[in-house]
Scaffold this motif. Structure first.
Motif, mmCIF file in Angstrom:
data_model
loop_
_atom_site.group_PDB
_atom_site.id
_atom_site.type_symbol
_atom_site.label_atom_id
_atom_site.label_comp_id
_atom_site.label_asym_id
_atom_site.label_seq_id
_atom_site.Cartn_x
_atom_site.Cartn_y
_atom_site.Cartn_z
ATOM 1 N N VAL A 198 0.839 -1.204 0.000
ATOM 2 C CA VAL A 198 0.000 0.000 0.000
ATOM 3 C C VAL A 198 0.873 1.253 0.000
ATOM 4 O O VAL A 198 0.575 2.250 -0.666
ATOM 5 C CB VAL A 198 -0.951 -0.008 1.219
ATOM 6 C CG1 VAL A 198 -1.810 1.256 1.218
ATOM 7 C CG2 VAL A 198 -1.841 -1.250 1.195
ATOM 8 N N VAL A 199 1.995 1.231 0.768
ATOM 9 C CA VAL A 199 2.924 2.372 0.775
ATOM 10 C C VAL A 199 3.494 2.600 -0.622
ATOM 11 O O VAL A 199 3.633 3.749 -1.078
ATOM 12 C CB VAL A 199 4.056 2.136 1.799
ATOM 13 C CG1 VAL A 199 5.095 3.256 1.712
ATOM 14 C CG2 VAL A 199 3.492 2.047 3.212
ATOM 15 N N LEU A 200 3.813 1.521 -1.345
ATOM 16 C CA LEU A 200 4.282 1.660 -2.735
ATOM 17 C C LEU A 200 3.241 2.376 -3.591
ATOM 18 O O LEU A 200 3.574 3.227 -4.420
ATOM 19 C CB LEU A 200 4.591 0.282 -3.324
ATOM 20 C CG LEU A 200 5.977 -0.326 -3.054
ATOM 21 C CD1 LEU A 200 6.093 -1.681 -3.739
ATOM 22 C CD2 LEU A 200 7.083 0.599 -3.550
ATOM 23 N N LEU A 201 1.953 2.018 -3.369
ATOM 24 C CA LEU A 201 0.883 2.679 -4.142
ATOM 25 C C LEU A 201 0.822 4.164 -3.825
ATOM 26 O O LEU A 201 0.606 4.994 -4.720
ATOM 27 C CB LEU A 201 -0.464 2.023 -3.825
ATOM 28 C CG LEU A 201 -0.611 0.530 -4.147
ATOM 29 C CD1 LEU A 201 -2.054 0.104 -3.953
ATOM 30 C CD2 LEU A 201 -0.166 0.239 -5.577
ATOM 31 N N GLU A 202 0.994 4.542 -2.547
ATOM 32 C CA GLU A 202 0.995 5.961 -2.189
ATOM 33 C C GLU A 202 2.110 6.696 -2.924
ATOM 34 O O GLU A 202 1.924 7.833 -3.382
ATOM 35 C CB GLU A 202 1.178 6.128 -0.682
ATOM 36 C CG GLU A 202 -0.031 5.736 0.143
ATOM 37 C CD GLU A 202 0.176 6.023 1.622
ATOM 38 O OE1 GLU A 202 -0.145 7.142 2.047
ATOM 39 O OE2 GLU A 202 0.669 5.132 2.326
ATOM 40 N N LEU A 203 3.284 6.069 -3.023
ATOM 41 C CA LEU A 203 4.406 6.706 -3.707
ATOM 42 C C LEU A 203 4.142 6.859 -5.201
ATOM 43 O O LEU A 203 4.576 7.826 -5.825
ATOM 44 C CB LEU A 203 5.681 5.880 -3.478
ATOM 45 C CG LEU A 203 6.283 5.977 -2.068
ATOM 46 C CD1 LEU A 203 7.289 4.860 -1.834
ATOM 47 C CD2 LEU A 203 6.938 7.336 -1.865
ATOM 48 N N LEU A 204 3.442 5.899 -5.802
ATOM 49 C CA LEU A 204 3.157 5.952 -7.237
ATOM 50 C C LEU A 204 2.012 6.900 -7.569
ATOM 51 O O LEU A 204 1.994 7.519 -8.638
ATOM 52 C CB LEU A 204 2.827 4.550 -7.764
ATOM 53 C CG LEU A 204 3.973 3.526 -7.822
ATOM 54 C CD1 LEU A 204 3.438 2.184 -8.283
ATOM 55 C CD2 LEU A 204 5.092 4.007 -8.744
ATOM 56 N N THR A 205 1.023 7.010 -6.676
ATOM 57 C CA THR A 205 -0.217 7.737 -7.008
ATOM 58 C C THR A 205 -0.397 9.044 -6.257
ATOM 59 O O THR A 205 -1.179 9.888 -6.662
ATOM 60 C CB THR A 205 -1.436 6.850 -6.718
ATOM 61 O OG1 THR A 205 -1.513 6.621 -5.302
ATOM 62 C CG2 THR A 205 -1.338 5.520 -7.443
#
Length: 735
Positions: free
Chosen positions: A602-609
């Protein structure tokens, strides 16, 4: 003559206080039906402060009036405490065996978001009634942080129900967190009462705690609904504005405590303040001259002599020719001229004074010894001897046992101005030690019996963690009821604030990948190289801090669990933050290192989006960032949710590979997710494939583009039972 002067003062005071106490502004309605409407509340335009407008609605059937705020009935408004009692709807679920075995359901959402009202934390509770009932309570506070609680109620037989007992047999209840402005009660449809032959309906509601006493007829019949006509009272806190008294008083034009002899009080359940009349006065402090003197001499049973009212207080005098204390049973006595009597009284008084002084001295000595004993017991209880022995055996053991006074001095007695953040596990303060080293000092809220027994051992394990991307624990204080932890101070705030700041466009893709890799390496260390292995259990962007060089450091081990050496998975109380929680862990209660892998995805998604992990106000299918992302990947619409700042032709291949890694981390089956060390290695390979050589960004450069950096911000954690644990009523304490 003195007593005659006081009588004259009393008459003047009584005349000045004879004015009828005003409760609202002139020309404004002071009542709606039987309910008083005091200012700052009001019905007509110009009769209320902003946010306190009410509606007085007439019932066309019987001609009675109801006072409403939005569509909720107001039963009572209390100025002194800053509270209002309202009617709240009961949510219900009924199993209908004679109608194709269907389930009827009515759920109610209580929404006071963006208003001056908050659900009173200590005066209400969430109650669920019924057999085979699992009720949830989704909540949002004034800071837009989300919570979810719930409880299970079961019935073994009709005889197992007990009047007045609400502990899980026919009835269960939970507490309300502070600052809540919205809640929605709902039921798990798998728990529908269909197994019970004497109860078909379940109920759930947040209501005033003092108004609820469980009765078995609430389960066996419909008395809970019928008696209350589908509504029960709830106590709401309200406040003026969003400022403290100290700030509000600087702006006299908007300051609400306009009456002389009024005082301002900060509201504890969220921001804002309320006004009260000073001691000795009563009335409405929100209107001019609203606080009037109280005539304490009316019906005064404590004064056995002449009562003289004064402005804000009163005197109690003995009549002429007598002396004594008219407030005591001895009262006033005739004056005696005998000198022997005077000497006797003086002697007794001096003797009593000497005895009182000796008693006080003995008491102070006793209390000091008592405090020393308490501190020594706390030190033993939390394994202080174990820590001291370890420190002696290792000359350079990187750990300090602090005294309570040292930490009080470092934080100015834990002054509120030094608070860096407040979370579900405790409050974090910035402190400066005597050697001018800045530290983060965490005062924990609770600790259970298992943690007390294992505290010394677990602190030794955590103190041995030495990784550049993990916040180091420097020491602790054990001479208090709940231990205080001391960590290294990380100055640049957390990743959540960096990602979601309005000027976060300065975070390049290379910076984001570096921070992701550093956080992944920290978690891989905890999972694979720490002994025993450590499951963080609350991985999220706000728990990834940034130092002066914007290097990532994983923090907040308040929810962490030391994994048993011989078990890959183990049952524990479900704990974490909404949006980051592993769905497999939520459903089964079985915790593994793969739960951290899901949260990191989920943290990866925050960084991407640059989108938040959870949006409570959006429709169900759009609330979770993870589900939105997985849908976009399935439909080949990834670019629609990516951050525009990192999308270009050259980087899309790399972004797609990072997104694929995130999808692997978010696999619904924990066994199919990669290990954290594999995630860290994959991120390292992806960084090396970038066309341009990696260059560390200048920290001052980043900060100048971001503007002023944020302080610590801890997000409250939600904690609720897994279905299996709730059904068994096995309330697990511990991490």
């Amino acid at each position: 003559m003195a007593w005659q002067v006081f009588v004259f003062i009393s008459l003047v005071a009584q005349l000045s206080s004879a004015e009828i106490l005003a409760v609202t502004k002139p020309g404004c309605s002071s009542k709606c039906g039987d309910v008083d409407v005091p200012f700052p509340f009001g019905i007509e335009p110009g009769c209320f402060l902003e946010g306190f407008n009410l509606t007085c609605q007439k019932n066309a059937t019987d001609g009675t009036y109801k006072l409403l705020v939005y569509d909720v009935e107001v039963l009572e408004i209390m100025l002194t405490t800053g509270q209002a009692r309202m009617n709240n709807h009961i949510s219900w679920q009924c199993y209908r065996p004679n109608r194709t075995k269907s389930i009827d359901m009515y759920t109610w959402q209580f929404n006071f978001a963006h208003t001056q009202y908050r659900i009173s934390q200590f005066h209400n509770k969430f109650v669920a009634i019924g057999c085979d009932t699992l009720a949830y309570n989704a909540m949002v506070d004034f800071k837009n942080d989300s919570y979810r609680t719930g409880c299970v109620s079961v019935c073994y037989s009709q005889e197992s129900l007990t009047d007045g007992t609400c502990s899980g047999i026919g009835c269960c209840e939970t507490q309300i967190p502070p600052g809540i402005t919205y809640y929605r009660a709902s039921f798990d449809k798998n728990f529908n009462g269909s197994m019970s032959n004497f109860s078909r309906c379940s109920y759930a509601v947040v209501m005033e705690a003092d108004d609820f006493i469980f009765n078995t007829s609430y389960v066996t019949g419909y008395d809970f609904w019928n008696t209350n006509k589908g509504q029960v009272p709830i106590l709401m806190d309200w406040s003026i504005g969003n400022e403290t008294c100290k700030v509000a008083q600087r702006n006299a034009s908007n300051y609400a405590c306009v009456s002389p002899n009024s005082v301002c009080k900060d509201k504890q359940n969220g921001p804002g303040y309320i006004c009260n009349c000073s001691e000795g006065y009563e009335g409405n402090p929100y209107i001019e001259n609203g606080c009037q003197d109280i005539d304490e001499c009316k019906n005064n049973s404590t004064c056995g002599g002449i009562c003289v009212n004064t402005i804000g207080s009163f005197y109690c005098l003995c009549p002429p020719g007598t002396r004594g204390d008219p407030r005591t049973t001895a009262g006033c006595n005739n004056i005696r001229k005998s000198s022997e009597w005077v000497k006797f009284v003086v002697g007794i008084s001096v003797g009593l004074m000497v005895v009182a002084i000796l008693i006080c001295l003995l008491y102070f000595v006793h209390e000091r010894r008592k405090i020393a004993t308490i501190k020594e017991n706390c030190l033993k209880k939390y394994g202080g001897q174990l820590l001291y022995q370890e420190m002696k055996s290792k000359q350079r053991f990187p750990f300090t046992i602090f005294k309570e006074e040292e930490l009080k001095e470092a934080t100015n007695n834990f002054d509120a101005s030094n608070i860096l953040g407040e979370g579900g596990n405790g409050t974090v303060y910035k402190g400066t030690l005597k050697n001018n080293i800045d530290v983060a000092i965490k005062r924990c809220k609770t600790i259970n019996e298992r943690q007390k027994k294992e505290f010394g051992k677990e602190i030794l394990i955590l103190s041995d963690i030495n990784h550049k991307n993990i916040v180091r624990i420097l020491g602790c204080c054990l001479e208090v009821e709940i231990p205080i932890l001391v960590y290294e101070f990380i100055p640049k705030g957390n990743l959540f604030d960096l990602i979601h700041s309005c000027r976060a466009s300065c975070i390049s893709l290379s910076i984001r990948l570096r921070i992701a890799q550093e956080a992944a390496e920290a978690l891989a260390y905890l999972h694979s190289w720490a002994s025993p292995s450590i499951v963080h259990r609350d991985v999220k962007s706000s728990n990834i801090l940034l130092d002066e060089n914007f290097v990532a450091k994983v923090s907040d081990f308040g929810a962490s669990v030391l994994k048993p050496m011989d078990e890959d998975q183990y049952m524990t109380l479900v704990q974490g933050t909404r949006g980051y929680l592993d769905p497999e862990y939520m459903q089964t209660g079985l915790l593994t290192v793969k739960s951290d892998v899901y949260s990191f995805g989920v943290v990866l998604l925050e960084l991407l989006t640059r989108k938040k992990a959870f949006y409570p106000d959006k429709p169900d299918d759009q609330r979770n960032l993870s589900s939105t992302f997985l849908s976009a990947m399935t439909e080949n619409k990834l670019e629609e949710i990516l951050d525009d700042q990192i999308m270009d032709v050259e980087s899309m291949n790399l972004i797609n590979r990072v997104a694929e890694l995130a999808r692997e981390c978010l696999n619904i089956e924990g066994e199919k997710r990669p290990e954290m060390r594999e995630v860290a290695e994959a991120l390292d390979r992806l960084r090396k494939t970038m066309k341009h050589h990696w260059v560390h960004d200048n920290p001052e450069d980043i900060e100048s583009r971001l503007g002023e950096t944020s302080n610590y911000k801890e997000v409250e954690m939600i904690s609720y039972h897994s279905i299996e644990e709730s059904a068994m009523l096995a309330m697990e304490s511990g991490r």
